[in-house]
Scaffold this motif. Structure first.
Motif, mmCIF file in Angstrom:
data_model
loop_
_atom_site.group_PDB
_atom_site.id
_atom_site.type_symbol
_atom_site.label_atom_id
_atom_site.label_comp_id
_atom_site.label_asym_id
_atom_site.label_seq_id
_atom_site.Cartn_x
_atom_site.Cartn_y
_atom_site.Cartn_z
ATOM 1 N N ARG A 1 -9.439 -2.328 -6.956
ATOM 2 C CA ARG A 1 -8.855 -1.213 -7.711
ATOM 3 C C ARG A 1 -7.455 -1.622 -8.149
ATOM 4 N N SER B 1 0.824 -1.210 0.000
ATOM 5 C CA SER B 1 0.000 0.000 0.000
ATOM 6 C C SER B 1 0.857 1.258 0.000
ATOM 7 N N LEU B 2 1.967 1.220 0.721
ATOM 8 C CA LEU B 2 2.875 2.361 0.737
ATOM 9 C C LEU B 2 3.498 2.587 -0.638
ATOM 10 N N CYS B 3 3.844 1.477 -1.330
ATOM 11 C CA CYS B 3 4.393 1.600 -2.689
ATOM 12 C C CYS B 3 3.394 2.278 -3.619
ATOM 13 N N ARG B 4 2.128 1.884 -3.505
ATOM 14 C CA ARG B 4 1.115 2.494 -4.375
ATOM 15 C C ARG B 4 0.967 3.982 -4.092
ATOM 16 N N ARG B 5 0.998 4.353 -2.820
ATOM 17 C CA ARG B 5 0.839 5.777 -2.488
ATOM 18 C C ARG B 5 2.046 6.596 -2.924
ATOM 19 N N ARG B 6 3.241 5.984 -2.855
ATOM 20 C CA ARG B 6 4.443 6.716 -3.247
ATOM 21 C C ARG B 6 4.591 6.830 -4.759
ATOM 22 N N ARG C 1 1.127 3.181 -12.380
ATOM 23 C CA ARG C 1 1.929 4.048 -11.514
ATOM 24 C C ARG C 1 3.389 3.611 -11.606
ATOM 25 N N ARG D 1 3.941 7.494 -8.813
ATOM 26 C CA ARG D 1 3.417 8.603 -9.616
ATOM 27 C C ARG D 1 2.540 8.041 -10.723
ATOM 28 N N SER D 2 1.437 8.693 -10.975
ATOM 29 C CA SER D 2 0.522 8.244 -12.009
ATOM 30 C C SER D 2 1.172 8.383 -13.385
ATOM 31 N N THR E 1 -3.866 -2.036 -9.799
ATOM 32 C CA THR E 1 -2.841 -1.089 -10.227
ATOM 33 C C THR E 1 -1.642 -1.868 -10.745
ATOM 34 N N GLU F 1 -5.098 1.207 -13.119
ATOM 35 C CA GLU F 1 -4.232 2.377 -12.980
ATOM 36 C C GLU F 1 -2.778 1.975 -13.249
#
Length: 709
Positions: free
Chosen positions: A203, A154-159, A188, A161-162, A205, A186
């Motif tokens: 969702r 989850s931290l990797c996904r938040r860090r 990223r 960039r789209s 990614t 998505e």
């Protein structure tokens, strides 16, 4: 905790029964294609989770409702600690010798399997608590690691960039349409990511390393096709459930093998699907090889390593692709094998879940046979005694309980295990010799009945016999080892679906049926002769209805309780010596039971000491007659105590009953309530005061005079 440990051991056996055919089925399905093999492995692991959840709640529920005392009458099923041997303990007809398979043999076969696999689990009972601690500790560590991994992903996904590059976005949409993916996927990019990966289910990614812009069109197509194939197959969700199953069953080699096969076959299935979308196996393999050369050897963080693929995973996939190019591993297979496999595994899981192990089988009658009713009562008994030694020790202390029992039973040192061992020539000082004390015994019940005396010259004598000893310890206890240490040999005998043991030793009677022991659970054992024990196992003898009444339930929770049943005149039939015998005391005793269904005596272990007795009379007239007889007895008892105290010098233990009678008899009161007659003490004092009274009495006791030869 010990019961829960056995439940976990039984769960491990159930998982093995499910996973063994599942792994064989996985081998068959994988020949149809890696997707079919992955489907079988995923289904099996999900069913393992369902089994685990069901067993967990059942095990916790059993611990939550477990009571330190024996359950009420008819609520406990006697199940042997060691399960019967296959074939000997069946109460159903054996299958015929007709050749070929018959479906009517399936229930019998299933029962044979149930008993065969439950036997080794039953032998783990002495280590149940340690086993539970080990499994729960390992499970906790596994779940913690899984939670940390999810947090790291989850931290990797938040860090990240789209990614909005038109070319790669268009390529993603094209491949998603080809795979019929309707959810938005998505993209990223993450700077320190070693290789592409997929995260998320609802969702999804696709995570890309920062150098994705240097990839060729073929490399981008190969990567996106592979990751989208994982999303189309729901691999992230099934992989998460597989890791959860592994965290719970970290010790189970079959679960580990299935998780490994699932991960490998998911990669193979994604490669097979992506190779078609990337222009063929050769172009796909070439693209993956170039990507492997560009990776710098970095690996994901420790916590996320199970979710994000590293360089080693990519190289292993390339090696598998080279070995399996042109084989059926890359052919698309129909969904029929997956559906058939899932149906078979679901049916097998339901069957395995229905098997009853050593713990679960205590909840209901085994194989539909009658439950062994509690409290255990020999069919020849008219009365039952219940004692709670551990509660007495807690209230009064072990020394006072021992001396009081010595005075009441007049056994002296015979109550000591060391004394018994010396008499039997047994060395009780060897390491591991079981020496339970009063504080280790939660409850003791035994029945009694009356008969005629054996003196040929006296026809006016009664005999009283005791049997049917049921002992429940405060903690799990090895009853079989306890019997063997006294020189007893145990012969295993099967009756219906249950097992009991004949005891043979130098001290067993030679002209009477051998004593036997039936292990009810890990704490409770019943000792009795064989015929009445078999009758109880078969459900042919039931305790009187009074033992199912709230009155007995309340009384048996005290320190001491005695119940005498006279339903259908059972007590009177045993106690009556016949018309030729005329004894005044017999007439008084029988008058207390004419028209009375039962008498109940109890001593509570509440802070305030209470001694009470009650008689269930059949009508108010009987109640009045019994009350008058009881009042006459109390008056006679008080007079007898006064005379004995005046004539005989008090000698402590010798005259303990004089002291107790003097303290209790004046405070007994008789109350009548419709058909119920109650006799209760008032203002006797507390248990602590009674203990102090007995202690002082014992301290001032004079020695017993030596008897003349």
């Amino acid at each position: 905790m010990n019961d829960f440990g056995i439940t976990l051991a039984w769960l491990a056996v159930q998982v093995a029964l499910l996973m063994a055919p599942a792994l064989a089925l996985n081998l068959w399905a994988s020949r149809r294609g890696p997707a079919a093999g992955a489907s079988v492995a995923a289904t099996a692991l999900i069913l393992v989770l369902a089994l685990s959840v069901a067993t967990w709640f059942v095990g916790r529920a059993r611990e939550a409702v477990s009571s330190p005392a024996l359950p009420p009458a008819s609520s406990l099923t006697a199940v042997p600690t060691t399960q019967p041997r296959t074939g000997e303990a069946l109460s159903v007809a054996a299958p015929s010798s007709d050749a070929g398979w018959r479906f009517d043999r399936l229930p019998l076969t299933w029962r044979l399997l149930e008993r065969g696999v439950a036997e080794p689990v039953a032998r783990c009972r002495p280590w149940g608590a340690a086993l539970a601690g080990f499994v729960l500790a390992g499970m906790g560590l596994g779940l913690l690691r899984l939670a940390l991994g999810l947090g790291a992903v989850s931290l990797c996904r938040r860090r990240g960039r789209s990614v909005d590059d038109p070319e790669i976005v268009a390529l993603r949409d094209e491949l998603a349409r080809a795979l019929a993916i309707v959810r938005r996927v998505e993209l990223r990019e993450i700077d320190d990511l070693p290789g592409p990966a997929t995260a998320g289910w609802l969702r999804p990614t696709i995570l890309l390393p920062a150098d994705w812009k240097s990839w060729s069109v073929d490399e981008r197509r190969a990567v996106l096709a592979h990751e989208l194939a994982h999303i189309a197959g729901g691999d992230y969700a099934t992989g998460l459930l597989a890791r959860l199953a592994l965290a719970i069953h970290f010790y189970h080699p079959m679960v580990r093998m299935a998780v490994g096969k699932l991960g490998l076959q998911q990669e193979q299935a994604a490669d097979a699907l992506a190779a078609r979308l990337a222009g063929g196996t050769d172009r796909y393999l070439a693209a993956l090889s170039r990507l492997a050369l560009m990776q710098d050897g970095r690996s994901p963080a420790w916590a996320a390593r199970g979710f994000l693929a590293g360089r080693g995973t990519l190289i292993r996939r390339i090696a598998m692709l080279r070995e399996q190019t042109g084989t059926r591993a890359f052919e698309t297979s129909s969904r029929l094998p997956s559906f058939l496999s899932a149906g078979l595994l679901a049916a097998l899981a339901i069957g395995v879940g229905s098997l009853r192990g050593p713990v679960l089988a205590e909840e209901t009658a085994h194989l539909g046979e009658p439950a062994l009713a509690f409290p255990y009562l020999n069919a020849n008994h008219c009365g039952l005694v219940s004692i709670r030694p551990a509660a007495a020790v807690h209230r009064m202390g072990a020394d006072i309980v021992l001396r009081f029992a010595t005075a009441v039973l007049d056994l002296g040192p015979q109550l000591s295990i060391d004394y018994v061992a010396k008499e039997l020539g047994v060395n009780a000082n060897v390491p591991g010799f079981l020496k339970p004390g009063f504080g280790d015994v939660e409850s003791v019940t035994f029945g009694f009945g009356f008969g005629h005396g054996s003196n040929a010259e006296r026809k006016d004598l009664h005999s009283i016999f005791f049997s049917g000893l049921c002992v429940r310890m405060t903690a799990p206890f090895d009853w079989l080892a306890f019997v063997r240490q006294w020189g007893g040999e145990l012969t295993e005998v099967h009756e219906g679906s249950r097992t009991y043991y004949r005891i043979t030793a130098p001290w067993t009677p030679s002209k009477r049926p051998l004593p036997c022991v039936l292990l009810v659970d890990e704490r409770t054992a019943i000792f009795d002769e064989e015929p009445p024990l078999i009758a109880a196992i078969r459900g042919e003898s039931k305790p009187p209805a009074l033992f199912a009444s709230p009155d007995w339930q309340d009384a048996s929770r005290g320190l001491f309780a005695v119940a005498i049943g006279n339903e259908d005149g059972k007590f009177l039939k045993q106690y009556d010596l016949g018309p030729d015998v005329h004894r005044e005391d017999d007439q008084i005793a029988m008058a207390l039971f004419r028209g009375v269904d039962r008498w109940l005596l109890s001593v509570t272990d509440a802070d305030t000491l209470s001694i009470s007795a009650s008689a269930a009379c059949r009508n108010e007239v009987v109640n009045e007659v019994v009350a008058a007889a009881m009042e006459k007895l109390l008056v006679g008892g008080r007079d007898a105590v006064a005379k004995a105290e005046a004539v005989t010098p008090i000698r402590g233990e010798d005259d303990l009953f004089i002291h107790i009678g003097k303290a209790v008899l004046p405070k007994l009161r008789i109350d009548r309530d419709n058909h119920l007659l109650k006799i209760e003490t008032h203002d006797v004092g507390t248990v602590a005061e009674a203990a102090a009274f007995i202690t002082n009495l014992m301290a001032n006791a004079q020695p017993r005079p030596a008897s003349k030869p």
